[in-house]
Structures are given as C-alpha cells and as structure tokens.
Design a protein around this motif. Sequence first.
Motif, PDB file in Angstrom:
ATOM      1  N   SER A  24       0.823  -1.213   0.000  1.00 49.29           N
ATOM      2  CA  SER A  24       0.000   0.000   0.000  1.00 49.29           C
ATOM      3  C   SER A  24       0.856   1.261   0.000  1.00 49.29           C
ATOM      4  O   SER A  24       0.539   2.245  -0.678  1.00 49.29           O
ATOM      5  CB  SER A  24      -0.939  -0.004   1.214  1.00 49.29           C
ATOM      6  N   ASN A  28       0.730   4.126  -3.008  1.00 47.60           N
ATOM      7  CA  ASN A  28       0.551   5.553  -2.758  1.00 47.60           C
ATOM      8  C   ASN A  28       1.717   6.365  -3.319  1.00 47.60           C
ATOM      9  O   ASN A  28       1.530   7.465  -3.848  1.00 47.60           O
ATOM     10  CB  ASN A  28       0.410   5.807  -1.257  1.00 47.60           C
ATOM     11  N   LEU A  31       1.424   6.680  -7.148  1.00 47.75           N
ATOM     12  CA  LEU A  31       0.363   7.586  -7.585  1.00 47.75           C
ATOM     13  C   LEU A  31       0.607   9.028  -7.148  1.00 47.75           C
ATOM     14  O   LEU A  31      -0.012   9.947  -7.667  1.00 47.75           O
ATOM     15  CB  LEU A  31      -0.987   7.117  -7.039  1.00 47.75           C
ATOM     16  N   ILE A  35      -4.264   6.620  -1.609  1.00 48.66           N
ATOM     17  CA  ILE A  35      -5.578   6.022  -1.854  1.00 48.66           C
ATOM     18  C   ILE A  35      -5.724   4.696  -1.127  1.00 48.66           C
ATOM     19  O   ILE A  35      -6.816   4.142  -1.058  1.00 48.66           O
ATOM     20  CB  ILE A  35      -5.857   5.812  -3.352  1.00 48.66           C
ATOM     21  N   SER A  36      -4.631   4.170  -0.586  1.00 51.07           N
ATOM     22  CA  SER A  36      -4.670   2.890   0.113  1.00 51.07           C
ATOM     23  C   SER A  36      -4.115   3.103   1.519  1.00 51.07           C
ATOM     24  O   SER A  36      -3.053   3.702   1.687  1.00 51.07           O
ATOM     25  CB  SER A  36      -3.833   1.845  -0.632  1.00 51.07           C
ATOM     26  N   VAL A  49      -7.887  -2.710  -3.912  1.00 41.83           N
ATOM     27  CA  VAL A  49      -7.951  -1.267  -4.155  1.00 41.83           C
ATOM     28  C   VAL A  49      -7.243  -0.985  -5.469  1.00 41.83           C
ATOM     29  O   VAL A  49      -6.101  -1.401  -5.674  1.00 41.83           O
ATOM     30  CB  VAL A  49      -7.277  -0.485  -3.010  1.00 41.83           C
ATOM     31  N   VAL A  50      -7.932  -0.312  -6.377  1.00 44.14           N
ATOM     32  CA  VAL A  50      -7.377  -0.049  -7.714  1.00 44.14           C
ATOM     33  C   VAL A  50      -6.856   1.377  -7.777  1.00 44.14           C
ATOM     34  O   VAL A  50      -7.585   2.331  -7.496  1.00 44.14           O
ATOM     35  CB  VAL A  50      -8.438  -0.280  -8.810  1.00 44.14           C
ATOM     36  N   GLY A  51      -5.581   1.507  -8.120  1.00 45.04           N
ATOM     37  CA  GLY A  51      -4.955   2.809  -8.284  1.00 45.04           C
ATOM     38  C   GLY A  51      -4.484   2.992  -9.715  1.00 45.04           C
ATOM     39  O   GLY A  51      -3.982   2.047 -10.335  1.00 45.04           O
ATOM     40  N   SER A 198      -8.281   6.444  -8.842  1.00 45.99           N
ATOM     41  CA  SER A 198      -8.777   5.185  -8.307  1.00 45.99           C
ATOM     42  C   SER A 198     -10.173   4.908  -8.849  1.00 45.99           C
ATOM     43  O   SER A 198     -10.889   5.822  -9.263  1.00 45.99           O
ATOM     44  CB  SER A 198      -8.815   5.221  -6.778  1.00 45.99           C
ATOM     45  N   THR A 199     -10.546   3.625  -8.826  1.00 46.97           N
ATOM     46  CA  THR A 199     -11.915   3.260  -9.179  1.00 46.97           C
ATOM     47  C   THR A 199     -12.791   3.153  -7.935  1.00 46.97           C
ATOM     48  O   THR A 199     -13.996   2.950  -8.048  1.00 46.97           O
ATOM     49  CB  THR A 199     -11.935   1.905  -9.908  1.00 46.97           C
ATOM     50  N   SER A 200     -12.194   3.255  -6.760  1.00 47.79           N
ATOM     51  CA  SER A 200     -12.953   3.126  -5.516  1.00 47.79           C
ATOM     52  C   SER A 200     -13.795   4.383  -5.271  1.00 47.79           C
ATOM     53  O   SER A 200     -13.300   5.503  -5.444  1.00 47.79           O
ATOM     54  CB  SER A 200     -12.019   2.908  -4.324  1.00 47.79           C
ATOM     55  N   LEU A 205     -13.267   5.153   0.252  1.00 46.48           N
ATOM     56  CA  LEU A 205     -11.952   5.646   0.664  1.00 46.48           C
ATOM     57  C   LEU A 205     -12.037   6.370   2.005  1.00 46.48           C
ATOM     58  O   LEU A 205     -11.140   6.256   2.837  1.00 46.48           O
ATOM     59  CB  LEU A 205     -11.383   6.565  -0.407  1.00 46.48           C
TER      60      LEU A 205
END
Length: 313
Positions: A24, A28, A31, A35-36, A49-51, A198-200, A205
């Motif tokens: 994670s 981060n 990116l 996001i994680s 978790v998708v980044g 992200s797709t979340s 989040l």
Amino acid sequence: MARIENEHRCGWVALMGPPNAGKSTLLNALLGQKISIVTSKPQTTRSRVVGIMSEPGAQVIFMDTPGVNHSRQQQRGHLSKMMSQAAWQSMAAAHAVMLVLDSDLYIRRPEFLERDIQSLRDALADDDRPLLVVVNKVDLFHDKSRMLPLLVKLQEYFPKAEVFPMSALTKDGLDELKKIIAGMMPEGASQFPEDQLSTSPTRFLAAEIVREKVFERLRQEVPYTTAVDIESWEEEPERDLTIIHAVIFVQRPSHKAMVIGRAGATIKEIGTDARRDIQKLIGGKVHLQLFVKVKDNWAEDTELLHDLGLEED
C-alpha cells in the motif's frame, strides 16, 4: 474518454506479496497521493484497491491486494477467505505481476523467505507474464551489500523476473520503477481519464481512512475486529462542507468501550485524524461524526460485507 497514441501502453498490474511488505505504501508513492491505507500492522488491506498511474505514453492500473498469508489458520472465516480470493483473482486478471517483499525481514530471518513466497512461486512457475520482484525497505540498510544474498536467492527463485531493490517510504528508485513497469504493459489506449487516481468510490476511501485511524490508535486484536460504514454523506456546496456520519462496528461491548476511550478521548482522536485526511481526499471542509455499534460476528455477515464494499459481486 479513451485516447489512442502511437506506442501508448496501458495495462493492469497485480501487487502481490506477504502481509506488511509495503504494497500500500508503494501504491501511494507510485500515484503521488494516498488512496490505500497504511499501518504498521499486517493484513490492513482487506479488499482490492485499484490505483491508476497516468504517465506520458502509458497508463498503469494497479490492484493493491490483501497480503497472501502462508498460514492456513489465518485463512479461516468468511472475511479471511474473501481477502485471499481477492488477491488471487487480481493476479489472474493482470497483464503483469509486481511481487513486493520486505528486505529487512528476510535479511534478519532468511528462513522465512521460502515459507512466505512458496504459494506465489507455485502460482507463477509456468506463467509467461512479466514479473517484477520489488525488494522493498532498502532504506533500513546503511550497508547495501548485506542485501546481495537475498537478491541472488530471489533471482534463483524467480529466474524470469526483474529483481528491483527500492524504498517505497523514501521513494528511492521510484522513478526507475515507474519506467520499468510501464515498459511491461501492452500497447493500448488509456482506460481512464488522466486525472482519475482510483476506481474506488470516495465514500469507500473515507471509510478506509477512518479504519486506518482505528488501527493507529488501538492495540492488540481490536482493529482486526472492526469495520467502518458510511451511514450518510451530505454535501453543502454553498458552505463548501461535507457532513459525514460513519459507524465503527465492533464485535464485543468491551471493544466498544476501548474504541470510545475514557471520556470519549480515543474516538475523538480517531475522528480528528480521520477528518484531516478526508479533507485532503475531497478538497473541502468536513464535519465527521463517528458512532460505535456492537455487531457480533460481523465478519461472517455477507450482506454487511457487501455493503462495506468488501464482498465483490
């Protein structure tokens, strides 16, 4: 939405590895934004978790997965099995695999290496996809020569892989890592807008941020028996304010008392820390109200897990 460029590359990467290897933290860093969630405790990540990393000429979509645990005992229960399934499904769907390992652990305890990566070695033995073995946490060594036996052993275990030592925490080697993984992607158009990270959903989040603060503030087994659900999310654009009501689920009344703390001190600290990070996430003011509820054996409640965004369709 998608754009096509000459020699533009785009693909999916599964971040795999044992618990607490730094997956994670690495995501981060790649990116440039959190996001994680990250804690010092293993098995913090519960779901995929998708980044999304968009660079000139390439877009790489990373799937940060729960740690692959060697212990069968820790795979018991619906939540544990679901976490394991999320990791293996991500690897099956990826164009490339990035295996993240804790260099400090395996230099101190080399006997743990084969135990922790055996299932991954078996799964990747006949796999022709690109494999990148990231040897993380090199910042913990002043004498980098101590890493040489580990790097040699990893190259023996994964002869077709590129073994890359770096530090996700200090970002040492990060730019080179980005180039390597982008080069492993197939040619193709971007699948997401360049500014999407992200797709979340933002609500998911935000709930993860609250859970991170629970991990940071509490000790022993309590964080592992908690879950966070966003009950309400109300935006007031004229005040640049988002009002969030979140519930922290625990399994026992004694855990509820620990989360709340003496005179409410612990939950106040959790809320203050979480509000600060959620404001960074959404770019506006946040009023965060936290509640604690006891729900016995919530980790076996498939309906609740789905509502929490942990049980995939």
